[in-house]
Structure formats: structure tokens, C-alpha cells
Design an enzyme around this catalytic site. Structure first.
Site, PDB file in Angstrom:
ATOM      1  N   ARG A  32       8.808 -12.323  -0.070  1.00  0.00           N
ATOM      2  CA  ARG A  32       7.934 -11.323  -0.706  1.00  0.00           C
ATOM      3  C   ARG A  32       8.740 -10.169  -1.289  1.00  0.00           C
ATOM      4  O   ARG A  32       8.406  -9.639  -2.346  1.00  0.00           O
ATOM      5  CB  ARG A  32       6.905 -10.816   0.313  1.00  0.00           C
ATOM      6  CG  ARG A  32       5.805 -11.847   0.564  1.00  0.00           C
ATOM      7  CD  ARG A  32       5.060 -11.570   1.833  1.00  0.00           C
ATOM      8  NE  ARG A  32       4.366 -10.300   1.798  1.00  0.00           N
ATOM      9  CZ  ARG A  32       4.032  -9.616   2.893  1.00  0.00           C
ATOM     10  NH1 ARG A  32       4.333 -10.076   4.084  1.00  0.00           N
ATOM     11  NH2 ARG A  32       3.392  -8.485   2.778  1.00  0.00           N
TER      12      ARG A  32
ATOM     13  N   LYS B  37       1.060   1.249   1.220  1.00  0.00           N
ATOM     14  CA  LYS B  37       0.030   1.361   0.174  1.00  0.00           C
ATOM     15  C   LYS B  37      -1.375   1.271   0.755  1.00  0.00           C
ATOM     16  O   LYS B  37      -2.233   2.084   0.458  1.00  0.00           O
ATOM     17  CB  LYS B  37       0.127   0.214  -0.850  1.00  0.00           C
ATOM     18  CG  LYS B  37       1.333   0.205  -1.729  1.00  0.00           C
ATOM     19  CD  LYS B  37       1.199  -0.886  -2.803  1.00  0.00           C
ATOM     20  CE  LYS B  37       1.077  -2.294  -2.257  1.00  0.00           C
ATOM     21  NZ  LYS B  37       2.295  -2.831  -1.648  1.00  0.00           N
TER      22      LYS B  37
HETATM   23  P1  ADP Z   1       1.574  -6.531   0.730  1.00  0.00           P
HETATM   24  O1  ADP Z   1       1.464  -5.388  -0.221  1.00  0.00           O
HETATM   25  O2  ADP Z   1       1.811  -6.121   2.118  1.00  0.00           O
HETATM   26  O3  ADP Z   1       2.487  -7.619   0.257  1.00  0.00           O
HETATM   27  P2  ADP Z   1      -1.046  -7.581  -0.036  1.00  0.00           P
HETATM   28  O4  ADP Z   1      -2.126  -7.651   0.950  1.00  0.00           O
HETATM   29  O5  ADP Z   1      -1.178  -6.604  -1.148  1.00  0.00           O
HETATM   30  O6  ADP Z   1       0.221  -7.291   0.846  1.00  0.00           O
HETATM   31  O7  ADP Z   1      -0.782  -9.015  -0.684  1.00  0.00           O
HETATM   32  C1  ADP Z   1      -0.613 -10.175   0.088  1.00  0.00           C
HETATM   33  C2  ADP Z   1      -0.397 -11.383  -0.790  1.00  0.00           C
HETATM   34  O8  ADP Z   1      -1.549 -11.594  -1.616  1.00  0.00           O
HETATM   35  C3  ADP Z   1       0.765 -11.282  -1.773  1.00  0.00           C
HETATM   36  O9  ADP Z   1       2.000 -11.639  -1.200  1.00  0.00           O
HETATM   37  C4  ADP Z   1       0.316 -12.252  -2.877  1.00  0.00           C
HETATM   38  O10 ADP Z   1       0.556 -13.589  -2.515  1.00  0.00           O
HETATM   39  C5  ADP Z   1      -1.191 -12.043  -2.920  1.00  0.00           C
HETATM   40  N1  ADP Z   1      -1.557 -11.005  -3.921  1.00  0.00           N
HETATM   41  C6  ADP Z   1      -2.134  -9.800  -3.648  1.00  0.00           C
HETATM   42  N2  ADP Z   1      -2.313  -9.098  -4.792  1.00  0.00           N
HETATM   43  C7  ADP Z   1      -1.803  -9.861  -5.790  1.00  0.00           C
HETATM   44  C8  ADP Z   1      -1.655  -9.698  -7.207  1.00  0.00           C
HETATM   45  N3  ADP Z   1      -2.055  -8.572  -7.827  1.00  0.00           N
HETATM   46  N4  ADP Z   1      -1.094 -10.706  -7.908  1.00  0.00           N
HETATM   47  C9  ADP Z   1      -0.698 -11.831  -7.320  1.00  0.00           C
HETATM   48  N5  ADP Z   1      -0.784 -12.059  -6.015  1.00  0.00           N
HETATM   49  C10 ADP Z   1      -1.339 -11.087  -5.240  1.00  0.00           C
END
Ligand code: ADP
Ligand code: ZN
Length: 208
Positions: free
Chosen positions: A163, A13
Site C-alpha cells: 500500500r 486521515k
Molecule cells: P488507508 O487510507 O488506510 O489505506 P482506506 O480505507 O482509505 O485506507 O482504503 C483501503 C483500500 O480501499 C485501499 O488500499 C484501496 O484498495 C481501496 N480504496 C479506497 N479508496 C480508493 C480509491 N479512491 N481508489 C482506489 N482504491 C481505493
């Protein structure tokens, strides 16, 4: 265009959102990047979010909803944006519908076995959010901004499994949520990066 990028952790993504944003000249809004920056800067939001992220859990809905609502209010979002990593729960999607009009949802589809391998070899730039994989990395520094590349704490194997579980339980329901609204575009995320990039522009009806 206001676009959402959906998909499990490690589906690509962030990589694709960054490139599509460059191509379209619109901002990429990554809640993960915003939260990681807040943690680095030890802001109140960062301090609250850290324990959840390190455990591979989601940060509470109200925290991320406030972040996104404030961000979408800024001037550079008027001409469109890509939301990367938000919404991640049905309550987040419902809240978003109250303050944003979404035109398309791109779902990058990748099988779990590939995700574990991608996430455990991933290295990131905490400055600009660019991501790399150890198998193809040519340097320890970011190509875009020169900062050192690091492994995210939540890319360690124990956290990766948590995750993926969270994704299946809390985020995957958004696939049918947006399908029912006729907004969903599913793309095979196991293809080559270039092929995926073209497929996204194509499905969005954007000519290069
Ligand atoms: P990935 O898509 O690789 O898991 P992200 O960088 O999008 O990584 O997210 C990393 C972490 O940040 C998630 O595991 C969560 O803990 C937190 N996070 C990110 N976006 C959200 C969201 N929309 N709601 C809740 N937690 C979020
Ligand atoms: Zn960088």
C-alpha cells in the site's frame, strides 16, 4: 466547504476527517469505508473490490469514481463534505473536477517508518469506521457504537508495504497536482491528535 483529505495510508486521515466532520456538521465520505461495507454485504461492487483491497492495490478508477459521484449527489452533501481517501490517482482527481468544486485539500504528512508501525497496530470498527491503535485501546469494542474491533486484512505487514508503494507511485503525484491549483494545505501528521485537529481548523479558516 468541500474538502479533500490527502495523505498516505495510516496518516490519520480517517480519524481527523471524522472529527472535523463532527465539528463542521458535514458528512465524511470515505471510499475505504464504503468499499469495506460493500464487501461485508457482498454487493456486486464489494465482490469486485475485495481482491484488489486484500492485495493492497487500488480498486479500478471507474468503480470508485461512480461511488463518489453517486454519493455527492445526495442531499446531505449540499452543505459541504470531506472526501477521505478519494481521489487517489490523477485520473480520479480529473474526473472529480468534472462533478465537484473543491475548496481545500488537506495533506497529512507522515514519514514511512511511522506509518508501518501505525498500520500494523491499527484496529477498526467495520460498522462506523472509527480507528484505534492497540497501544492505547481500552476495550475490544468501539467507543462510538459498541461493535467489535478487528484488524483489517490489508493492515497485515506484507500488504502494508504494498500500500505504501502504491501511495508513492499513484497518489503522491496529487500533492503537486493540488499545489498547482493553490488548494493544498500541508499539516505535519506526526504531531499529537489534538494539535493536528486545531491546525486543520486553523488552516481552513474555521473558528471553533
Ligand atoms: P488507508 O487510507 O488506510 O489505506 P482506506 O480505507 O482509505 O485506507 O482504503 C483501503 C483500500 O480501499 C485501499 O488500499 C484501496 O484498495 C481501496 N480504496 C479506497 N479508496 C480508493 C480509491 N479512491 N481508489 C482506489 N482504491 C481505493
Ligand atoms: Zn463503531
Amino acid at each position: 466547504m468541500n474538502i479533500i483529505f490527502l495523505g498516505p495510508p495510516g496518516a490519520g486521515k480517517g480519524t481527523q476527517a471524522q472529527r472535523i466532520c463532527e465539528a463542521l456538521g458535514i458528512p465524511q465520505i470515505s471510499t475505504g469505508d464504503i468499499l469495506r461495507r460493500a464487501i461485508k454485504e457482498e454487493t456486486p461492487t464489494g465482490l469486485k473490490a475485495k481482491a484488489y483491497i486484500d492485495a493492497g492495490k487500488l480498486v479500478p478508477d471507474e468503480v470508485v469514481i461512480d461511488i463518489v459521484r453517486d454519493r455527492l449527489d445526495q442531499e446531505d452533501c449540499k452543505a459541504g463534505y470531506i472526501l477521505d481517501g478519494f481521489p487517489r490517482t490523477v485520473p480520479q482527481a480529473e474526473a472529480l473536477a468534472d462533478f465537484a468544486r473543491i475548496d481545500a485539500v488537506v495533506d497529512l504528512d507522515v514519514a514511512d517508518e511511522n506509518l508501518v508501525q501505525r498500520l500494523s497496530g491499527r484496529r477498526v470498527c467495520l460498522n462506523c469506521g472509527a480507528t484505534y491503535h492497540v497501544s492505547t485501546m481500552k476495550s475490544d469494542c468501539c467507543n462510538h457504537c459498541g461493535q467489535a474491533l478487528v484488524q483489517r486484512d490489508d493492515d497485515k505487514p506484507e500488504t502494508v508495504l504494498s500500500r505504501l508503494k502504491v501511495y508513492h507511485e499513484q497518489t503522491a503525484p496529487l500533492v503537486s497536482y493540488y499545489q498547482d491549483k493553490n488548494l493544498l494545505h500541508v499539516i505535519d501528521g506526526a504531531q499529537q491528535k489534538e494539535v493536528i485537529f486545531d491546525a486543520i481548523l486553523n488552516t481552513l479558516g474555521v473558528k471553533q
